[in-house]
Design a protein around this motif. Structure first.
Motif, PDB file in Angstrom:
ATOM      1  N   ALA A 322      30.984  66.167  62.804  1.00 47.13           N
ATOM      2  CA  ALA A 322      29.894  65.304  63.292  1.00 47.13           C
ATOM      3  C   ALA A 322      29.149  64.631  62.149  1.00 47.13           C
ATOM      4  N   VAL A 323      28.786  65.389  61.114  1.00 43.79           N
ATOM      5  CA  VAL A 323      28.021  64.813  60.007  1.00 43.79           C
ATOM      6  C   VAL A 323      28.878  63.832  59.210  1.00 43.79           C
ATOM      7  N   LEU A 324      30.128  64.179  58.968  1.00 44.76           N
ATOM      8  CA  LEU A 324      31.035  63.251  58.288  1.00 44.76           C
ATOM      9  C   LEU A 324      31.153  61.955  59.070  1.00 44.76           C
ATOM     10  N   ARG A 325      31.317  62.054  60.360  1.00 44.19           N
ATOM     11  CA  ARG A 325      31.410  60.846  61.195  1.00 44.19           C
ATOM     12  C   ARG A 325      30.144  60.001  61.064  1.00 44.19           C
ATOM     13  N   ALA A 326      28.983  60.645  61.034  1.00 36.23           N
ATOM     14  CA  ALA A 326      27.725  59.904  60.939  1.00 36.23           C
ATOM     15  C   ALA A 326      27.608  59.203  59.592  1.00 36.23           C
ATOM     16  N   PHE A 327      28.002  59.878  58.509  1.00 39.86           N
ATOM     17  CA  PHE A 327      27.990  59.231  57.184  1.00 39.86           C
ATOM     18  C   PHE A 327      28.877  57.991  57.191  1.00 39.86           C
ATOM     19  N   LEU A 328      30.073  58.108  57.748  1.00 40.15           N
ATOM     20  CA  LEU A 328      31.005  56.977  57.775  1.00 40.15           C
ATOM     21  C   LEU A 328      30.522  55.885  58.725  1.00 40.15           C
ATOM     22  N   ARG A 329      29.973  56.289  59.850  1.00 39.51           N
ATOM     23  CA  ARG A 329      29.511  55.323  60.860  1.00 39.51           C
ATOM     24  C   ARG A 329      28.387  54.444  60.320  1.00 39.51           C
ATOM     25  N   HIS A 330      27.526  55.019  59.504  1.00 36.18           N
ATOM     26  CA  HIS A 330      26.363  54.284  59.009  1.00 36.18           C
ATOM     27  C   HIS A 330      26.520  53.832  57.559  1.00 36.18           C
ATOM     28  N   GLY A 331      27.727  53.951  57.015  1.00 44.69           N
ATOM     29  CA  GLY A 331      27.991  53.425  55.685  1.00 44.69           C
ATOM     30  C   GLY A 331      27.257  54.144  54.567  1.00 44.69           C
ATOM     31  N   ILE A 332      27.018  55.443  54.715  1.00 40.58           N
ATOM     32  CA  ILE A 332      26.391  56.223  53.647  1.00 40.58           C
ATOM     33  C   ILE A 332      27.436  56.499  52.572  1.00 40.58           C
ATOM     34  N   THR A 333      27.134  56.134  51.346  1.00 41.93           N
ATOM     35  CA  THR A 333      28.050  56.403  50.232  1.00 41.93           C
ATOM     36  C   THR A 333      27.369  57.336  49.234  1.00 41.93           C
ATOM     37  N   ASN A 334      28.154  57.787  48.266  1.00 41.32           N
ATOM     38  CA  ASN A 334      27.698  58.808  47.313  1.00 41.32           C
ATOM     39  C   ASN A 334      27.182  60.032  48.077  1.00 41.32           C
ATOM     40  N   VAL A 417      32.528  58.761  50.652  1.00 44.16           N
ATOM     41  CA  VAL A 417      32.120  60.124  50.980  1.00 44.16           C
ATOM     42  C   VAL A 417      33.132  61.099  50.387  1.00 44.16           C
ATOM     43  N   THR A 418      32.666  62.013  49.571  1.00 42.70           N
ATOM     44  CA  THR A 418      33.523  63.032  48.972  1.00 42.70           C
ATOM     45  C   THR A 418      33.633  64.207  49.939  1.00 42.70           C
ATOM     46  N   ILE A 419      34.874  64.648  50.174  1.00 37.08           N
ATOM     47  CA  ILE A 419      35.122  65.728  51.133  1.00 37.08           C
ATOM     48  C   ILE A 419      35.793  66.880  50.405  1.00 37.08           C
ATOM     49  N   LEU A 420      35.130  68.026  50.380  1.00 37.78           N
ATOM     50  CA  LEU A 420      35.723  69.254  49.842  1.00 37.78           C
ATOM     51  C   LEU A 420      36.389  69.994  50.984  1.00 37.78           C
ATOM     52  N   LEU A 421      37.684  70.156  50.898  1.00 36.59           N
ATOM     53  CA  LEU A 421      38.454  70.882  51.904  1.00 36.59           C
ATOM     54  C   LEU A 421      38.827  72.247  51.335  1.00 36.59           C
ATOM     55  N   SER A 422      38.469  73.311  52.027  1.00 36.96           N
ATOM     56  CA  SER A 422      38.812  74.657  51.574  1.00 36.96           C
ATOM     57  C   SER A 422      39.667  75.340  52.625  1.00 36.96           C
TER      58      SER A 422
END
Length: 496
Positions: A322-334, A417-422
């Motif tokens: 959900a949060v990742l989608r919101a960052f991408l939806r609203h163009g949040i970078t860094n 958006v940087t994504i850490l996958l563990s």
């Protein structure tokens, strides 16, 4: 004469409303000398061993079972643990004098057959011939669901007093020193408990805030008044276990009168009832929070989007999008998010730095969340996921120690958006998690936090602001929407 103390540890916080169960393969298990090797790792076991060394006790180390918060535990795990412990206990009693037992517990452990694992454990120990009157001391998590059976079985269990749990080792030390006091003075405290008609979701149990701050202050006041009370515990409870005892509780260990113990519990319960509304802090709409962050300047540390519904430390899968989608939806970078997804990590096994990748991430662990998300991005790096905690008083150090392993991990970037996958879930309780993967948290504009409170010690010191948001998920703060079947009646907020 040298005293002989038997020690063991059993640690699981059980979420009754998540799909995934917890099995033997999910547990990290140490036995015998492996417990003694925990000296110096900042765990609760390490705290006990500090006092044992000071007192020159002979320590009989039995076993240490730990698993990350998740769904109900296969009862066979408890059977195996107790068989090992009770066998060692009988052998110790048969071979020579045993002076006491010290336990490191959680307190919200549920199996497929038991809704009071810690209480059942203590009852089984007391049923061993020769153990009926042994001193039983120990330490447990503030998020326990404390029961009468636990109170009846132990002489003195000490709860963590801080949330985030920065004092777990300190409370282990305190509990061991109280055991030393009991042995030196030749007296055995007894425990009394009270389950208040109140339940709070995890965001309401931070000890820097009211109501927990007020309750802890009253508990310290009660301890200072004498009356034979050795310790007064404030127990925030774990709202995601469907058990009769779920919610706020209080316990005292005392050599004083029953009347004074009851008076202390009365005072604590009254205060919890008076302040019950404060245990429900408000939460933001996700899109409104992200848009407010977007309007801010880009320097000075990250803004946090805190997502309690996917709280890893509360048993959620830690993979909601959900949060990742919101960052991408609203163009949040860094910005950055961390998502537990072993399948996605495995899919990047042959990727090279700078390579364009397309994959589906997250949304696999719970049907309640936003679901999987297909992304296209750039592969940056991979690692074995191992790191050392920067903070030896981190929330997660109690059972894990300072050496952390979140499994094979990978870092990708999608639209800024940087994504850490563990591969394994890891609560965001230490800045070393990001820095070990080449992500510098102080330079981010925004970071998605899958937690309720435990992140605060690490991130409050570097953040510019924090927005706790309401999203669907298994650790929702809207606890009245969860399908409880065993909860006792007349508990706030179910019965306001």
């Amino acid at each position: 004469m040298t005293k002989t103390i038997l020690i063991a540890a059993l640690f699981h916080e059980t979420h009754s409303f998540v799909e995934q169960g917890t099995f033997l393969s999910d547990f990290s298990i140490r036995r015998g000398a492996e417990l003694l090797a925990r000296r110096g790792d900042a765990s609760t076991i390490d705290g006990f061993l500090e006092v044992a060394d000071e007192e020159e006790w002979t320590v009989i180390p039995v076993n240490d079972y730990h698993a990350a918060p998740a769904g109900p535990v296969d009862h066979a795990v408890f059977v195996q643990f107790t068989n090992e412990l009770l066998t060692a206990l009988r052998q110790s009693l048969a071979s020579g004098p045993l002076d006491g037992i010290w336990l490191s517990l959680h307190g919200a452990h549920v199996t497929t057959q038991s809704v009071d694992v810690e209480g059942d454990l203590l009852r089984m120990i007391r049923a061993v011939p020769g153990a009926e009157n042994l001193p039983i001391f120990g330490v447990f998590d503030l998020h326990a669901n404390f029961t009468e059976l636990m109170s009846e079985g132990a002489n003195c269990l000490v709860a963590y007093r801080e949330n985030p749990h920065t004092d777990s080792r300190d409370m282990a030390v305190l509990s061991a020193r109280l055991l030393a006091r009991s042995l030196a003075e030749g007296v055995l405290p007894r425990m009394y408990t009270r389950n208040a008609p109140v339940m709070w979701a995890p965001p309401g149990t931070g000890t820097a805030d009211r109501p927990m701050k007020d309750l802890e202050a009253l508990a310290r006041q009660i301890e200072g008044e004498g009356n034979g009370i050795w310790v007064a515990n404030v127990i925030g409870g774990y709202s995601f276990s469907d058990v009769p005892s779920a919610g706020v509780a209080f316990s005292v260990a005392t050599t004083g009168s029953t009347e004074d113990a009851m008076d202390a519990l009365d005072r604590l319960e009254r205060l919890a009832i008076d302040l019950r509304e404060l245990g429900q802090p408000p939460e933001w709409d996700l899109d409104e929070a992200v848009l407010e962050i977007k309007s801010k300047s880009d320097t000075g540390g990250p803004y946090l989007i805190v997502e309690p519904s996917d709280n890893i430390g509360g048993g959620a899968p830690g993979d909601d999008t959900a949060v990742l989608r919101a960052f991408l939806r609203h163009g949040i970078t860094n910005a950055a998010v961390a998502i537990a997804d072993a399948e996605a990590v495995a899919g990047l096994a042959t990727a090279q730095p700078g390579e364009k990748v397309k994959l589906t991430i997250g949304g696999k662990g719970s049907a309640l969340g936003a679901g999987p998300l297909e992304v296209e991005g750039i592969f940056l790096r991979r690692s074995d996921g191992k790191y050392v905690l920067e903070d030896r008083n981190s929330h997660i150090v109690a059972s894990r120690g300072v050496n952390i392993d979140m499994g094979p991990s990978a870092v990708i970037e999608v639209a800024g958006v940087t994504i850490l996958l563990s591969s394994d879930r890891m609560a965001p309780a230490d800045l070393g998690q990001l820095r070990s993967q080449g992500i510098i948290p102080e330079t981010l504009k925004a970071f998605g936090i899958k937690a309720a409170v435990q992140h605060r010690r690490a991130y409050d010191k570097i953040m510019r602001g924090s927005y706790t948001v309401s999203t669907p998920g298994p650790c929702t703060s809207k606890i009245t929407t969860l399908p409880y079947k065993r909860l006792r009646p007349n508990v706030f907020p179910f019965d306001a």
